[in-house]
Design an enzyme around this catalytic site. Structure first.
Site, PDB file in Angstrom:
ATOM      1  N   LYS A 182       0.846  -1.194   0.000  1.00 52.72           N
ATOM      2  CA  LYS A 182       0.000   0.000   0.000  1.00 52.72           C
ATOM      3  C   LYS A 182       0.885   1.248   0.000  1.00 52.72           C
ATOM      4  CE  LYS A 182      -0.786   0.735   4.957  1.00 52.72           C
ATOM      5  NZ  LYS A 182      -0.431   2.153   5.071  1.00 52.72           N
ATOM      6  N   ASP A 269      -4.363   6.297   4.918  1.00 55.44           N
ATOM      7  CA  ASP A 269      -3.258   5.462   5.376  1.00 55.44           C
ATOM      8  C   ASP A 269      -3.742   4.200   6.080  1.00 55.44           C
ATOM      9  OD1 ASP A 269      -0.483   4.890   5.804  1.00 55.44           O
ATOM     10  OD2 ASP A 269      -0.693   5.586   7.867  1.00 55.44           O
ATOM     11  N   HIS A 274      -6.538  -1.236   6.139  1.00 51.47           N
ATOM     12  CA  HIS A 274      -6.587  -2.080   7.334  1.00 51.47           C
ATOM     13  C   HIS A 274      -7.990  -2.180   7.924  1.00 51.47           C
ATOM     14  CE1 HIS A 274      -2.379  -1.926   6.906  1.00 51.47           C
ATOM     15  NE2 HIS A 274      -2.115  -0.898   7.667  1.00 51.47           N
ATOM     16  N   LYS A 372      -2.825   9.187  15.282  1.00 50.11           N
ATOM     17  CA  LYS A 372      -1.475   9.272  15.839  1.00 50.11           C
ATOM     18  C   LYS A 372      -1.525  10.007  17.179  1.00 50.11           C
ATOM     19  CE  LYS A 372       0.571   7.877  11.897  1.00 50.11           C
ATOM     20  NZ  LYS A 372       1.358   6.629  11.770  1.00 50.11           N
TER      21      LYS A 372
END
Length: 520
Positions: A182, A269, A274, A372
């Site tokens: 990815k 991301d 995922h 994050k």
């Protein structure tokens, strides 16, 4: 000699031969070469090379295996062996063995060149032919593209020009496969273009898109838990489930990657790949069998029925971390990170609400979040159940009782937690939440292989179950694209302090429906 006798004799001689009839044991890869483009990058150094050593140490790579590194460094084969050894030591599950390393090192080769250097591909073909003759790799080649997607067309076209692409040599005796990391595009349109680029050279059956989360044992255990146990499946539906939360939280910041991350963001991301895959495994119907085509078909059905819930201004949230405390350490905000692009509206936290329009899940919201610099590093799936009517209980008896839940802990403390109510000892009939825990580490003495071990082995075996298809990738983007478009048209992300669990908007998003985020 019977197969059983042969296996017993081979085991006694230290030969890692396996009886192919024994489904309890992992299969061993056949003769092959693996070519890693971008072999000097972080992914190869930290994950791929250690994973290959661990496969060799476990006896899952054949003696006739070759590894070719492709990069710009002016190295000899011996230089590459030294580089590989340096990055394998201290990063493997197995204790380092000189004997295992020596066997692996014999098959290491290095090709110096840039992605557009035609002569380098001629040298690559010669190196693979040498491995065929010296190591007996039988002309089977897997090409791992640990490189930016912008270079895919250049690399695959040069491979085709050298006769190294395609699914096989036309006789069915040799195979050629390509492995893609990815990101699989930037949106649905670019994902389709990327898929077309690869499909010009490799058929879909030879394309392996790596989502390392699908290589984790705990992710695969979702299917085992759901379909091997009668206990869970009857309540795994809208009749009993109130909502589902899928969380991937990281406690680290971007550091020097802030510039690279700009324009990508948390949703692209993590959520697009995922978390969408975790949703599909959680919501899919039981497959007829574990044949790759059956599993993929059920995941595609789920993703085809999934859409973002509106209005998006109320059902989604995004943010950027600011300075704060990560445990006992004071950490900087995104704006102070190296490489940060001033005025960037790229989110480091993203939360979205999805619905799956199937009979099983109609009306059940799926909440996906990632970020994050959150409170702690954790990935989990929480299936939260509807409240019981509590007819015999008055309000004071159950005021400390929340929703029943099944929590699948993907990392770092892999296992499953069941949350339910129990009477408080010595009370009249006070009920409060208690947990029942299953831990992989306590229940199994065998250490789980790293995700990249499993995935690399499956590439060499031609086992595609754990790899998203082109259709899955495009459907995931189709689900996410409306959210991204709304965010791009609607200002800047909301700030949240490092060490917290995200911006206030994420809490408000849940509160609008009378729910709240679970605190892992």
């Amino acid at each position: 000699m019977q197969i059983g006798d042969a296996v017993a004799g081979a085991a006694a001689a230290g030969n890692p031969l396996r009886d192919p009839r024994d489904k309890r044991l992992p299969r061993i890869a056949g003769p092959a070469s693996l070519v890693i483009f971008g072999v000097t990058g972080d992914l190869a150094r930290k994950k791929l090379l250690p994973a290959l050593y661990d496969l060799a140490a476990a006896g899952l790579l054949p003696p006739n295996f070759g590894l070719v590194g492709f990069a710009r460094r002016d190295w000899s084969d011996e230089d590459f062996r030294g580089f590989a050894l340096e990055n394998i030591r201290g990063r493997t599950r197995h204790r380092f063995s000189e004997a295992v390393w020596d066997r692996l090192a014999e098959g290491l080769r290095f090709i110096r060149g840039t992605f557009d250097d035609a002569d380098a591909y001629t040298r690559l073909r010669a190196a693979l032919e040498e491995l065929d003759s010296q190591r007996g790799t039988c002309g089977n080649h897997a090409f791992y593209l640990a490189i930016p997607p912008s270079a895919f067309r250049t690399v695959t076209s040069h491979l085709a020009a050298q006769g190294l692409a395609g699914d096989s040599d036309g006789t069915g005796e040799r195979w050629r496969r390509v492995v893609i990391e990815k990101p699989f595009g930037h949106d649905e349109a670019t994902a389709r273009a990327l898929n077309r680029t690869v499909a010009e050279v490799f058929p879909e059956s030879a394309v392996f898109r790596i989502d390392h989360y699908l290589g984790k044992e705990t992710v695969q255990n979702i299917l085992a838990m759901r379909f091997a146990n009668q206990l869970f499946e009857p309540v795994w539906s809208a009749h009993y489930v109130d909502h589902v939360q899928i969380t991937m939280a990281e406690d680290i910041g971007l550091g020097g990657r802030a510039g690279y991350y700009d324009g990508i963001g948390a949703a692209r991301d993590v959520i697009q790949n995922h978390l969408m895959q975790l949703l599909a495994l959680t919501a899919m119907e039981e497959p007829v069998g574990f044949d790759p085509a059956e599993i993929r078909a059920e995941k595609i059905k789920v993703l085809s029925a999934t859409r973002a819930t509106g209005p998006l201004a109320e059902t989604t949230a995004r943010g950027q971390y600011t300075a704060g405390w990560q445990g006992s350490n004071r950490v900087c905000g995104l704006g102070e990170e190296e490489g940060f692009v001033a005025g960037s509206i790229t989110e480091t936290f993203a939360a979205i609400t999805l619905e799956v329009d199937t009979r099983r899940w109609a009306g059940v919201p799926f909440y996906l979040r990632t970020g994050k610099r959150l409170g702690r590093r954790v990935t989990e799936i929480a299936v939260v159940f509807r409240r019981a009517p509590h007819l015999p209980f008055d309000a004071t008896m159950t005021e400390e009782l929340g929703h029943n839940a099944i929590v699948l802990r993907i990392q770092p403390d892999e296992g499953i937690t069941m949350r339910f109510g129990s009477k408080v000892p010595g009370s009249g009939m006070q009920v409060r939440d208690v947990n029942m825990d299953f831990s992989y580490g306590q229940s199994f003495t065998v250490s789980s292989p790293e995700a990249y071990e499993r995935l690399i082995l499956d590439v060499l075996l031609g086992e595609p179950s754990l790899f998203p298809t082109d259709r899955e990738v495009e459907l995931s983007w189709r689900i996410l694209d409306p959210v991204l478009a709304a965010w791009e048209a609607d200002g800047t992300p909301e700030p949240y302090p490092a060490g917290s669990w995200g911006p206030a908007g994420a809490e408000a998003m849940m509160a609008r429906t009378g729910r709240e985020w679970r605190r892992p």
